[in-house]
Motif scaffolding. Structure first.
Motif, PDB file in Angstrom:
ATOM      1  N   GLU A  56       0.812  -1.222   0.000  1.00 43.66           N
ATOM      2  CA  GLU A  56       0.000   0.000   0.000  1.00 43.66           C
ATOM      3  C   GLU A  56       0.843   1.268   0.000  1.00 43.66           C
ATOM      4  O   GLU A  56       0.482   2.283   0.576  1.00 43.66           O
ATOM      5  CB  GLU A  56      -0.969   0.006   1.188  1.00 43.66           C
ATOM      6  CG  GLU A  56      -1.994  -1.116   1.125  1.00 43.66           C
ATOM      7  CD  GLU A  56      -2.996  -1.078   2.253  1.00 43.66           C
ATOM      8  OE1 GLU A  56      -2.608  -0.843   3.428  1.00 43.66           O
ATOM      9  OE2 GLU A  56      -4.185  -1.283   1.954  1.00 43.66           O
ATOM     10  N   GLY A  57       2.012   1.198  -0.638  1.00 50.24           N
ATOM     11  CA  GLY A  57       2.890   2.358  -0.743  1.00 50.24           C
ATOM     12  C   GLY A  57       3.674   2.649   0.518  1.00 50.24           C
ATOM     13  O   GLY A  57       4.285   3.706   0.644  1.00 50.24           O
ATOM     14  N   ARG A  58       3.706   1.703   1.440  1.00 49.26           N
ATOM     15  CA  ARG A  58       4.439   1.881   2.692  1.00 49.26           C
ATOM     16  C   ARG A  58       5.875   1.372   2.617  1.00 49.26           C
ATOM     17  O   ARG A  58       6.643   1.514   3.571  1.00 49.26           O
ATOM     18  CB  ARG A  58       3.708   1.155   3.817  1.00 49.26           C
ATOM     19  CG  ARG A  58       2.360   1.760   4.118  1.00 49.26           C
ATOM     20  CD  ARG A  58       1.700   1.031   5.282  1.00 49.26           C
ATOM     21  NE  ARG A  58       0.448   1.664   5.613  1.00 49.26           N
ATOM     22  CZ  ARG A  58      -0.744   1.141   5.324  1.00 49.26           C
ATOM     23  NH1 ARG A  58      -0.826  -0.026   4.709  1.00 49.26           N
ATOM     24  NH2 ARG A  58      -1.846   1.782   5.664  1.00 49.26           N
ATOM     25  N   ALA A  59       6.224   0.757   1.503  1.00 49.56           N
ATOM     26  CA  ALA A  59       7.558   0.170   1.365  1.00 49.56           C
ATOM     27  C   ALA A  59       7.965   0.154  -0.105  1.00 49.56           C
ATOM     28  O   ALA A  59       7.141   0.346  -0.995  1.00 49.56           O
ATOM     29  CB  ALA A  59       7.563  -1.251   1.930  1.00 49.56           C
ATOM     30  N   ILE A  60       9.239  -0.080  -0.320  1.00 50.04           N
ATOM     31  CA  ILE A  60       9.815  -0.274  -1.655  1.00 50.04           C
ATOM     32  C   ILE A  60      10.374  -1.691  -1.683  1.00 50.04           C
ATOM     33  O   ILE A  60      11.044  -2.119  -0.741  1.00 50.04           O
ATOM     34  CB  ILE A  60      10.957   0.728  -1.925  1.00 50.04           C
ATOM     35  CG1 ILE A  60      10.455   2.164  -1.917  1.00 50.04           C
ATOM     36  CG2 ILE A  60      11.686   0.397  -3.219  1.00 50.04           C
ATOM     37  CD1 ILE A  60       9.653   2.566  -3.125  1.00 50.04           C
ATOM     38  N   GLN A  61      10.108  -2.407  -2.749  1.00 48.44           N
ATOM     39  CA  GLN A  61      10.742  -3.704  -2.953  1.00 48.44           C
ATOM     40  C   GLN A  61      11.496  -3.642  -4.264  1.00 48.44           C
ATOM     41  O   GLN A  61      11.038  -3.028  -5.228  1.00 48.44           O
ATOM     42  CB  GLN A  61       9.724  -4.845  -2.984  1.00 48.44           C
ATOM     43  CG  GLN A  61      10.392  -6.195  -3.036  1.00 48.44           C
ATOM     44  CD  GLN A  61       9.450  -7.341  -2.726  1.00 48.44           C
ATOM     45  OE1 GLN A  61       8.259  -7.158  -2.543  1.00 48.44           O
ATOM     46  NE2 GLN A  61      10.004  -8.538  -2.655  1.00 48.44           N
ATOM     47  N   ASP A  62      12.664  -4.250  -4.275  1.00 52.48           N
ATOM     48  CA  ASP A  62      13.441  -4.248  -5.509  1.00 52.48           C
ATOM     49  C   ASP A  62      14.039  -5.610  -5.772  1.00 52.48           C
ATOM     50  O   ASP A  62      14.166  -6.435  -4.881  1.00 52.48           O
ATOM     51  CB  ASP A  62      14.517  -3.154  -5.495  1.00 52.48           C
ATOM     52  CG  ASP A  62      15.240  -3.022  -4.175  1.00 52.48           C
ATOM     53  OD1 ASP A  62      16.051  -3.895  -3.854  1.00 52.48           O
ATOM     54  OD2 ASP A  62      15.001  -2.034  -3.468  1.00 52.48           O
ATOM     55  N   LEU A  63      14.366  -5.814  -7.036  1.00 51.17           N
ATOM     56  CA  LEU A  63      15.040  -7.026  -7.506  1.00 51.17           C
ATOM     57  C   LEU A  63      16.428  -6.631  -7.993  1.00 51.17           C
ATOM     58  O   LEU A  63      16.582  -5.617  -8.671  1.00 51.17           O
ATOM     59  CB  LEU A  63      14.275  -7.658  -8.669  1.00 51.17           C
ATOM     60  CG  LEU A  63      12.859  -8.132  -8.395  1.00 51.17           C
ATOM     61  CD1 LEU A  63      12.186  -8.556  -9.691  1.00 51.17           C
ATOM     62  CD2 LEU A  63      12.879  -9.276  -7.398  1.00 51.17           C
ATOM     63  N   TRP A  64      17.422  -7.442  -7.665  1.00 53.77           N
ATOM     64  CA  TRP A  64      18.797  -7.263  -8.127  1.00 53.77           C
ATOM     65  C   TRP A  64      19.184  -8.580  -8.785  1.00 53.77           C
ATOM     66  O   TRP A  64      19.267  -9.607  -8.111  1.00 53.77           O
ATOM     67  CB  TRP A  64      19.713  -6.939  -6.950  1.00 53.77           C
ATOM     68  CG  TRP A  64      19.358  -5.629  -6.294  1.00 53.77           C
ATOM     69  CD1 TRP A  64      18.263  -5.380  -5.520  1.00 53.77           C
ATOM     70  CD2 TRP A  64      20.085  -4.415  -6.383  1.00 53.77           C
ATOM     71  NE1 TRP A  64      18.274  -4.068  -5.121  1.00 53.77           N
ATOM     72  CE2 TRP A  64      19.378  -3.450  -5.629  1.00 53.77           C
ATOM     73  CE3 TRP A  64      21.264  -4.045  -7.020  1.00 53.77           C
ATOM     74  CZ2 TRP A  64      19.825  -2.137  -5.508  1.00 53.77           C
ATOM     75  CZ3 TRP A  64      21.709  -2.738  -6.870  1.00 53.77           C
ATOM     76  CH2 TRP A  64      20.987  -1.796  -6.135  1.00 53.77           C
ATOM     77  N   ILE A  65      19.408  -8.555 -10.110  1.00 57.14           N
ATOM     78  CA  ILE A  65      19.553  -9.788 -10.873  1.00 57.14           C
ATOM     79  C   ILE A  65      20.854  -9.768 -11.686  1.00 57.14           C
ATOM     80  O   ILE A  65      21.083  -8.855 -12.486  1.00 57.14           O
ATOM     81  CB  ILE A  65      18.363  -9.957 -11.844  1.00 57.14           C
ATOM     82  CG1 ILE A  65      17.038  -9.899 -11.078  1.00 57.14           C
ATOM     83  CG2 ILE A  65      18.500 -11.256 -12.637  1.00 57.14           C
ATOM     84  CD1 ILE A  65      15.827  -9.645 -11.963  1.00 57.14           C
ATOM     85  N   THR A  66      21.680 -10.773 -11.457  1.00 57.12           N
ATOM     86  CA  THR A  66      22.850 -10.999 -12.298  1.00 57.12           C
ATOM     87  C   THR A  66      23.129 -12.496 -12.328  1.00 57.12           C
ATOM     88  O   THR A  66      22.919 -13.160 -11.313  1.00 57.12           O
ATOM     89  CB  THR A  66      24.094 -10.219 -11.814  1.00 57.12           C
ATOM     90  OG1 THR A  66      25.102 -10.273 -12.826  1.00 57.12           O
ATOM     91  CG2 THR A  66      24.671 -10.760 -10.526  1.00 57.12           C
ATOM     92  N   PRO A  67      23.550 -13.061 -13.443  1.00 52.06           N
ATOM     93  CA  PRO A  67      23.651 -12.380 -14.729  1.00 52.06           C
ATOM     94  C   PRO A  67      22.272 -11.965 -15.234  1.00 52.06           C
ATOM     95  O   PRO A  67      21.263 -12.558 -14.858  1.00 52.06           O
ATOM     96  CB  PRO A  67      24.286 -13.428 -15.641  1.00 52.06           C
ATOM     97  CG  PRO A  67      23.982 -14.742 -15.014  1.00 52.06           C
ATOM     98  CD  PRO A  67      23.880 -14.495 -13.541  1.00 52.06           C
ATOM     99  N   VAL A  68      22.264 -10.932 -16.088  1.00 59.23           N
ATOM    100  CA  VAL A  68      21.024 -10.475 -16.695  1.00 59.23           C
ATOM    101  C   VAL A  68      20.431 -11.645 -17.472  1.00 59.23           C
ATOM    102  O   VAL A  68      21.126 -12.323 -18.217  1.00 59.23           O
ATOM    103  CB  VAL A  68      21.284  -9.252 -17.609  1.00 59.23           C
ATOM    104  CG1 VAL A  68      20.026  -8.854 -18.354  1.00 59.23           C
ATOM    105  CG2 VAL A  68      21.825  -8.092 -16.775  1.00 59.23           C
ATOM    106  N   ARG A  69      19.147 -11.917 -17.272  1.00 64.40           N
ATOM    107  CA  ARG A  69      18.549 -13.145 -17.778  1.00 64.40           C
ATOM    108  C   ARG A  69      18.284 -13.126 -19.291  1.00 64.40           C
ATOM    109  O   ARG A  69      18.529 -14.094 -19.954  1.00 64.40           O
ATOM    110  CB  ARG A  69      17.247 -13.466 -17.024  1.00 64.40           C
ATOM    111  CG  ARG A  69      17.453 -13.732 -15.523  1.00 64.40           C
ATOM    112  CD  ARG A  69      18.551 -14.743 -15.267  1.00 64.40           C
ATOM    113  NE  ARG A  69      18.483 -15.321 -13.938  1.00 64.40           N
ATOM    114  CZ  ARG A  69      19.349 -15.111 -12.975  1.00 64.40           C
ATOM    115  NH1 ARG A  69      20.364 -14.288 -13.169  1.00 64.40           N
ATOM    116  NH2 ARG A  69      19.222 -15.719 -11.819  1.00 64.40           N
TER     117      ARG A  69
END
Length: 177
Positions: free
Chosen positions: A61-74
């Protein structure tokens, strides 16, 4: 009767929660897709280069940020769980108004890593500091040189309780799209 909304629809949000919108923009400024060129510096002097796909979005509900960090790039290819250098990780960043700071949890299943940090803005940087690890070292992850379309991220380690820091990894990210 079950809720017709999907899990993803329940997780994602269209923007920051109104009550703390200004504070939430510390990480909200990164919402979007990024590509990063990365250099890692091992203790033995080995230097490794990689490319990362990074994605930030609003959640809870906009109370947090989630992120993905991916390597190697798929790029549509599958990467085995045990492939060296495989990182398909996620970070949950939750603002805590009681302490005016962010609780950070980074999880990387392929490597078996979970890192907890506390983050604050310090000058023009965002500093995420972890507790002392089993070897007695401190680690911090720092966002530097932040612009609308780029940032530099540094993973640093201190063996002298933060008097000096050694660069372990540096990413230079550019916004995509």
């Amino acid at each position: 009767m079950s809720n017709p909304r999907s899990f993803i629809e329940g997780l994602t949000a269209s923007g920051p929660a109104a009550e703390y919108a200004d504070q939430l923009m510390l990480y909200g400024q990164f919402v979007g897709d990024w590509l990063a060129e990365t250099v890692e510096f091992s203790a033995d002097g080995t230097v490794t280069h990689s490319q990362w796909d990074i994605r930030f979005d609003w959640v809870l509900e906009g109370r947090a940020i989630q992120d993905l960090w991916i390597t190697p790039v798929r790029n549509g290819t599958e990467v085995r769980w045990s492939e060296p250098g495989n990182r398909y990780s996620t970070t949950l960043r939750v603002y805590d108004p009681k302490i005016d700071a962010w609780h950070i949890i980074w999880i990387n299943p392929p490597g078996g890593y979970i890192t907890r940090q506390l983050a604050r803005k310090v000058g023009d940087e965002i500093i995420q500091l972890a507790d002392v690890d089993a070897s007695g070292s401190l680690t911090r992850w720092v966002y530097r040189d932040i612009t609308r379309n780029s940032f530099r991220w540094c993973n640093e380690r201190s063996v002298d309780q933060g008097k000096s820091w050694r660069l372990m990894q540096e990413m230079r990210a550019k916004r995509q799209g």
